[in-house]
Design an enzyme around this catalytic site. Structure first.
Site, short mmCIF file in Angstrom:
data_model
loop_
_atom_site.label_atom_id
_atom_site.label_comp_id
_atom_site.label_asym_id
_atom_site.label_seq_id
_atom_site.Cartn_x
_atom_site.Cartn_y
_atom_site.Cartn_z
N HIS A 39 -2.92 -46.82 14.62
CA HIS A 39 -3.61 -45.93 13.69
C HIS A 39 -4.22 -46.75 12.55
O HIS A 39 -3.56 -46.96 11.52
CB HIS A 39 -2.64 -44.90 13.12
CG HIS A 39 -1.97 -44.05 14.16
ND1 HIS A 39 -0.98 -44.53 14.97
CD2 HIS A 39 -2.18 -42.76 14.50
CE1 HIS A 39 -0.58 -43.55 15.79
NE2 HIS A 39 -1.29 -42.47 15.52
N HIS A 79 2.53 -43.02 10.73
CA HIS A 79 1.62 -43.58 11.73
C HIS A 79 0.80 -44.72 11.14
O HIS A 79 0.35 -45.59 11.88
CB HIS A 79 0.68 -42.48 12.26
CG HIS A 79 -0.04 -41.74 11.18
ND1 HIS A 79 0.47 -40.60 10.59
CD2 HIS A 79 -1.22 -41.97 10.57
CE1 HIS A 79 -0.37 -40.16 9.68
NE2 HIS A 79 -1.41 -40.97 9.65
N PRO A 128 7.85 -38.71 12.24
CA PRO A 128 7.82 -37.24 12.23
C PRO A 128 7.38 -36.76 10.85
O PRO A 128 8.10 -36.93 9.86
CB PRO A 128 9.28 -36.87 12.52
CG PRO A 128 9.86 -38.06 13.22
CD PRO A 128 9.19 -39.24 12.57
N GLY A 169 -1.00 -34.14 7.14
CA GLY A 169 0.00 -33.76 8.13
C GLY A 169 1.35 -33.48 7.50
O GLY A 169 2.03 -32.51 7.85
N HIS A 277 -8.40 -42.07 13.36
CA HIS A 277 -7.00 -41.79 13.04
C HIS A 277 -6.04 -42.57 13.93
O HIS A 277 -5.19 -43.31 13.42
CB HIS A 277 -6.70 -40.29 13.16
CG HIS A 277 -5.24 -39.97 13.12
ND1 HIS A 277 -4.54 -39.88 11.94
CD2 HIS A 277 -4.34 -39.75 14.12
CE1 HIS A 277 -3.27 -39.61 12.22
NE2 HIS A 277 -3.12 -39.53 13.53
N GLU A 427 17.48 -25.50 5.53
CA GLU A 427 18.34 -26.33 6.38
C GLU A 427 17.68 -27.66 6.75
O GLU A 427 18.31 -28.72 6.67
CB GLU A 427 18.70 -25.56 7.66
CG GLU A 427 19.58 -24.35 7.43
CD GLU A 427 18.78 -23.08 7.14
OE1 GLU A 427 19.40 -22.02 6.95
OE2 GLU A 427 17.53 -23.16 7.09
N PHE A 453 22.10 -22.74 12.94
CA PHE A 453 20.92 -23.16 12.20
C PHE A 453 20.71 -24.67 12.23
O PHE A 453 19.78 -25.18 11.60
CB PHE A 453 21.00 -22.66 10.76
CG PHE A 453 21.04 -21.16 10.66
CD1 PHE A 453 20.30 -20.37 11.52
CD2 PHE A 453 21.83 -20.53 9.72
CE1 PHE A 453 20.34 -18.99 11.46
CE2 PHE A 453 21.89 -19.15 9.64
CZ PHE A 453 21.14 -18.37 10.51
N HIS A 477 31.08 -21.50 11.77
CA HIS A 477 30.78 -20.37 12.65
C HIS A 477 30.31 -20.91 14.00
O HIS A 477 29.19 -20.70 14.42
CB HIS A 477 29.75 -19.43 12.01
CG HIS A 477 30.23 -18.80 10.74
ND1 HIS A 477 30.61 -19.53 9.64
CD2 HIS A 477 30.39 -17.50 10.41
CE1 HIS A 477 30.99 -18.72 8.66
NE2 HIS A 477 30.88 -17.46 9.10
N HIS A 489 23.25 -15.31 15.88
CA HIS A 489 24.06 -16.21 15.06
C HIS A 489 25.16 -16.92 15.85
O HIS A 489 25.88 -17.74 15.29
CB HIS A 489 24.70 -15.44 13.90
CG HIS A 489 23.76 -15.16 12.77
ND1 HIS A 489 22.53 -14.57 12.96
CD2 HIS A 489 23.86 -15.40 11.43
CE1 HIS A 489 21.92 -14.44 11.78
NE2 HIS A 489 22.70 -14.94 10.86
#
Length: 682
Positions: A39, A79, A128, A169, A277, A427, A453, A477, A489
């Site tokens: 990139h 990138h 990411p 991004g 890019h 989260e 979650f 849980h 859940h």
């Protein structure tokens, strides 16, 4: 490759900011072209911003990339990794030109996205999008908390900034919203972000990004409580420098510097296009770019004068030396604090840690409590935290359910430091920020939410495992045992899914003792190899205390152990978490029918898998039929029970009902486990 030949070098005095920026452009386009992959657009577009920051403001020492008071620099738009590699090479880190020429090649120090540990000076693994800025928020929180704890008037031994580059991004990814909103609330005045506002992303041609991205970014960040410096010309070093100076004067708010840039600046036909890019420019375009920017040097050739303009080795060493003098004063005036700061900065556990663990284990054994493992976890924190001042807790708006608070918890806010962060319903943001906290050093972060979650946070969990970070997840849980909240859940596939992440230790303890041991091992794992994150999967419902002998007690740390044995067992029962009781009940019933079985408790299959084959075979008795039982999907257990064994589990979603009714409905009963053993024996 271009046929341009090396020219004579300009003198150091004659080097301009244009020369410095063009060195980045040249290295980026040459490395990407040689790799035929990469990139080039972002490094070429952010080159002047990097010149302003790295030559005028960034405090770092290329000769010691682990200096505790260095500024942190993060490329969230990872990138554009060649920008970072060029900066590290040019400023004097141990990253030779040969490694830049091996960009994206096997085992090079210059992988396609920045990877922590591959090259000195890489603070975090990014790629990411959005997680780099979230990591930077964590780093800035750590700086704020350590400064509040250790600094004394005139002796500010913790005093550094966190700088981060990010693009459209990162802005689009929701995790940036979660983390940046929290940063504003916490008043992170030493966090400075540079927004590469070039209007281009992968799907766009010239200007078309507005077909799907029309956010008013400045107003968004102002609403978060950030200082926003708008419409800075990202190709004007002086304008960027002035913006940085203004940002550094702001003490109560993080700052976003909005830099208008041109992607692949200098490329005659590909600048300001999506084509720049994520693909090489091509030999002809590179040759034309060299002419356009006035760079008459051969590929990977940086003239000595330009190198001298970038070299930060002497200035960096001088900065660290000045800080070392300050720290020696601090040691004389505050010797106890100085030693504690040294210990925590180096990642060492307290000298009293082993003895403290023995004492709290004895207390837990003496209490022999029947309690939920989430409550056992809270008890573990209560007992361990006084000996571990670096423990930094938190929860994603579920503190009362996750039981992550303890009596010594002090909330972190904009006005003060503390040891507990209320992350809000964030989260993904929480876990990505925890990664930044761990990367900064000096703290051991743990954070809680419901196990179901963990899906929201999945990629941050993966990044923690990839970077070998000692973060601790408190996931409560943990099964259909949570009852009436129903299938939305009830995590049936989540334990198995987490166990698939390489280097992630997953613990599902069966009682208070296994929970405490899981906490101890999780803390220690972040300090010594094999380093990595730990996920503690904890029950809502009460679990009975398990009696076990000294040998079994010592073996909990190995992930699985023999809990109940019999002479010449005909089968092995494997239980984990709340279902260990089903295995024990079935063993008792089978014994009454004259069928001898062994019961193995497996609180952590991931830890067990790292044990020597001899130990694993001793526990599981290869060649004897096995049955595993867990209130979750069955697939992952077949590696332990083999083709001749069986798994009592749940291969569907849950239902809404009281927990006891659900266990009966899904066949998680002693009778079904007994029948499964009889079936495999046939």
């Amino acid at each position: 490759m271009s046929s341009v030949q090396a020219n004579s070098s300009p003198s150091a005095d004659a080097v301009s900011t244009r020369d410095l920026a063009n060195a980045i452009r040249a290295l980026a386009m040459d490395a990407v072209q040689k790799a035929n992959s990469g990139h080039p657009g972002m490094p070429m577009g952010m080159a002047e911003i990097a010149v302003a920051l790295w030559t005028r403001h960034l405090r770092h020492n290329p000769r010691n990339s682990f200096w505790s008071n260095r500024d942190r620099f993060v490329i969230s738009n990872g990138h554009g990794s060649m920008l970072l590699y060029a900066l590290l090479h040019l400023t004097g880190y141990d990253l030779p030109m040969a490694e830049l020429a091996r960009f994206r090649q096997l085992h090079s120090q210059t992988p396609g996205h920045p990877e922590r540990g591959a090259a000195p000076g890489v603070e975090t693994t990014t790629g990411p999008l959005g997680q780099g800025i979230a990591n930077a928020v964590g780093m800035a929180i750590a700086e704020k908390l350590l400064a509040a704890e250790f600094n004394r008037p005139g002796l500010e031994i913790v005093d550094h900034h966190t700088y981060v580059f990010l693009g459209d991004g990162c802005m689009m990814e929701g995790v940036s919203h979660e983390a940046c909103a929290l940063a504003g609330t916490l008043g992170l005045g030493k966090l400075i972000a540079f927004y590469d506002d070039n209007g281009i992303s992968i799907d766009s041609e010239k200007g078309n990004i507005r077909s799907w991205y029309t956010d008013d970014v400045p107003r968004r960040f102002e609403a978060y409580g950030w200082q926003v410096i708008k419409a800075v010309d990202g190709h004007d070093v002086e304008a960027v420098d002035a913006a940085i100076r203004k940002a550094r004067r702001e003490k109560a708010r993080p700052t976003l510097i909005c830099c208008k840039t041109v992607i692949a600046k200098g490329a005659p036909t590909k600048a300001n296009t999506g084509a720049a890019h994520g693909a090489p420019l091509g030999d002809k375009e590179i040759e034309a770019t060299r002419a356009a920017i006035g760079w008459p040097y051969a590929p990977f050739d940086i003239p000595d004068g330009i190198r001298a303009g970038w070299d930060a080795r002497e200035s960096g060493a001088a900065r660290e030396k000045k800080w070392a003098r300050l720290f020696r004063r601090y040691q004389r005036e505050h010797p106890v604090l100085a030693e504690e700061f040294r210990r925590r900065s180096s990642g060492e556990l307290p000298a009293k840690w082993p003895a403290h663990c023995e004492a709290v284990l004895a207390q837990t054994l003496a209490k022999a409590e029947t309690i939920a493992s989430r409550k056992a976890s809270q008890n573990a924190i209560e007992m361990l935290a006084p000996a571990l001042p670096e423990l930094l807790g938190g929860s994603a708006d579920l503190a009362a359910s996750n039981l992550t608070l303890w009596s010594g918890s002090k909330p972190v806010n904009a006005a003060q430091g503390g040891n507990y962060i209320f992350y809000g319903v964030r989260e993904f943001g929480m876990c990505a920020v925890m990664n930044g906290l761990a990367l900064h050093g000096g703290v051991i972060p743990y954070g809680g939410t419901f196990l179901v979650f963990s899906d929201y946070a999945r990629n941050a969990l993966r990044m923690a495992a990839l970077m070998q970070l000692g973060v601790i997840y408190v996931f409560t849980h943990d099964s259909i045992g949570l009852g009436e909240d129903g299938p939305t859940h009830q995590p049936v596939e989540h334990a198995a899914s987490l166990r698939l992440i390489p280097n992630m230790d997953v613990w599902r303890p069966a009682d208070s003792v296994e929970t405490l041991v899981a906490w101890m091992v999780a803390v220690e794992r972040g300090r010594a190899p094999p380093r990595g994150p730990s996920a503690l999967l904890l029950s809502r419902q009460n679990l009975p205390f398990v009696e076990r002998g000294a040998e079994a007690l010592a073996a909990i740390r190995r992930g699985a152990y023999v809990l109940v044995d019999a002479p010449q067992p005909r089968a092995v029962l494997i239980g984990t978490g709340s279902e260990l009781q089903l295995a024990m009940g079935a063993a008792k019933e089978l014994q009454s029918q004259g069928i001898a079985v062994r019961v193995v408790s497996m609180p952590s299959s991931t830890v067990f898998d790292r044990q020597a084959a001899e130990y694993r075979d001793t526990v599981l008795l290869r060649g004897i039929p096995s049955v595993a039982v867990e209130a979750g999907v069955s697939g992952g257990w077949h590696k332990y029970v083999g083709l001749d064994g069986a798994v009592v589990g749940i291969d569907s979603f849950g239902e809404s009902a009281p927990a006891a009714d659900l266990f009966r409905h899904f066949g998680l009963t002693v009778d079904n486990v007994v029948n499964a053993v009889k079936a495999v024996l046939k």
